[in-house]
Design a protein around this motif. Structure first.
Motif, PDB file in Angstrom:
ATOM      1  N   PRO A 106       0.745  -1.239   0.081  1.00 20.98           N
ATOM      2  CA  PRO A 106      -0.026  -0.003  -0.007  1.00 20.98           C
ATOM      3  C   PRO A 106       0.745   1.339   0.145  1.00 20.98           C
ATOM      4  O   PRO A 106       2.105   1.315   0.519  1.00 20.98           O
ATOM      5  N   LEU A 145       0.850   3.890   1.911  1.00 20.82           N
ATOM      6  CA  LEU A 145       1.640   4.652   2.980  1.00 20.82           C
ATOM      7  C   LEU A 145       2.754   3.854   3.508  1.00 20.82           C
ATOM      8  O   LEU A 145       3.695   4.351   3.834  1.00 20.82           O
ATOM      9  N   SER A 158      -6.989   9.152   2.027  1.00 27.40           N
ATOM     10  CA  SER A 158      -6.631   9.088   3.294  1.00 27.40           C
ATOM     11  C   SER A 158      -5.177   8.450   3.587  1.00 27.40           C
ATOM     12  O   SER A 158      -4.324   8.948   4.259  1.00 27.40           O
ATOM     13  N   PRO A 159      -4.530   7.522   2.755  1.00 24.75           N
ATOM     14  CA  PRO A 159      -3.005   7.235   2.896  1.00 24.75           C
ATOM     15  C   PRO A 159      -2.187   8.517   2.507  1.00 24.75           C
ATOM     16  O   PRO A 159      -1.231   8.623   3.204  1.00 24.75           O
ATOM     17  N   ALA A 211      -2.309  10.775   5.662  1.00 20.47           N
ATOM     18  CA  ALA A 211      -1.188  10.390   6.572  1.00 20.47           C
ATOM     19  C   ALA A 211       0.338  10.776   6.095  1.00 20.47           C
ATOM     20  O   ALA A 211       1.406  11.031   6.781  1.00 20.47           O
ATOM     21  N   ALA A 212       0.538  10.970   4.696  1.00 22.79           N
ATOM     22  CA  ALA A 212       2.074  11.180   4.248  1.00 22.79           C
ATOM     23  C   ALA A 212       2.054  12.565   4.263  1.00 22.79           C
ATOM     24  O   ALA A 212       3.200  12.805   4.201  1.00 22.79           O
TER      25      ALA A 212
END
Lengths: 100, 235
Positions: free
Chosen positions: A80, A82, B18-19, B22-23
């Protein structure tokens, strides 16, 4: 908590320049038709743009950055988003700590 | 479109971004901390993130920041760094048939790289809707502005971002996004042309011309390979 006038003007100049670039693409496609090979070229814009931003970091900054970019890219094939980013950041921190 | 589908689309956009939220928070913290070392107040830093909303050009502006600030210097640098947005908005604009013209222009004001990349991915598999796009924009915009503010307020408490590798978050996000656009050898040609031109330009030309040079070279490579394919189909 003050806002310096010269700073405010500088921020507004940056904002105006950015808005100009963001809107002019929309204006452009109203006047230029996009068929055939142009259509294909449009589809190549995303990787071309992103690569141009990141290339000096990836290939001309240092060994740590180049290796970490490679790790991030390989991770992105399977993992993924992230997780790949986190791996890249961890990798660059470790390599820099090792003095690379 | 019913309100329920709109809500579902909005939430879908939020899930997709959303990811990247976070980054982007560490990137925003680093930006705020750097801005604080350049003498910007938290309010000024927040204003810049809110009004400019383009990370690359904000970092470049911090590189060349002076006191008093030179609006011509940072304004021109922002134009040069963000000239790629012309291509990005032209590309995404062709996929916005579900938007009314005012919504289209309003949406383009928020065309940060990450938002744009997720919208391009979405347009490949489904019709892009204003609600889905808004789901990308709202949380990402807030995360960028507030992480910048937090970074500016915390400043020195964050430690050295270079030691922690946090400065690398920004390029790492771009690499992940690049990999998402891989479609085969013709993408390889585009990446090669763009990367080589960007590195060469950055080496020989001062300033940030390398972004425009790389993007232009990648586009040229795509047009050349596209033309030769057209020629094969129609001899």
């Amino acid at each position: 908590m003050t806002v310096d006038l010269a700073t405010l003007v500088a921020i507004l100049a940056m904002a105006a320049a950015t808005v100009l670039t963001r809107l002019s693409g929309l204006v452009l496609i109203r006047h230029v038709s996009l068929e055939g090979s142009r259509r294909k070229a449009i589809e190549s814009i995303p990787p071309a743009v992103l690569m141009a931003v990141v290339a000096p970091t990836a290939f001309a900054t240092g060994i740590a950055e180049t290796l970490a970019c490679a790790v991030t890219a390989f991770a992105a094939l399977r993992l993924p988003m992230l997780v790949s980013v986190a791996l890249g950041v961890a990798c660059v921190a470790i390599l820099r700590a090792l003095g690379l | 479109m019913s309100n329920t589908t709109k809500l579902q689309d909005f939430l879908g956009g939020m899930r997709a971004i959303s990811p990247l939220i976070a980054a982007v928070i560490p990137i925003g913290l680093v930006f705020g901390a750097v801005a604080a070392t350049k003498g910007l107040s938290p309010v000024e830093t927040g204003l810049m993130s809110a009004l400019v909303f383009a990370g690359g050009s904000q970092f470049v502006a911090m590189d060349i920041w002076s006191h008093p600030a030179s609006w011509t210097g940072v304004g021109f640098a922002a134009l040069l760094v963000n000239i790629r947005h012309v291509l990005m908005s032209a590309s995404l604009g062709t996929k916005m048939s579900g938007f009314t013209p005012p919504t289209r222009y309003l949406s383009m004001l928020f065309l940060a790289d990450e938002i744009w990349a997720m919208a391009e991915f979405r347009a490949k598999v489904a019709r892009l809707t204003p609600a889905w796009f808004a789901g990308l924009v709202a949380p990402f915009y807030l995360a960028w502005v507030f992480s910048g503010l937090a970074g500016a307020a915390l400043g020195a408490f964050l430690g050295d971002p270079v030691v922690l590798g946090l400065d690398f978050t920004f390029p790492a996000v771009f690499i992940v996004l690049v990999m998402g656009f891989w479609k085969g050898p013709e993408t390889g040609a585009v990446l090669l042309a763009s990367g080589a031109a960007a590195v060469a330009t950055q080496h020989f030309v001062p300033g940030v011309w390398y972004i425009a040079a790389g993007a232009g070279a990648g586009l040229a490579a795509a047009m050349l390979t596209g033309k030769s394919q057209d020629a094969e189909v129609t001899p």
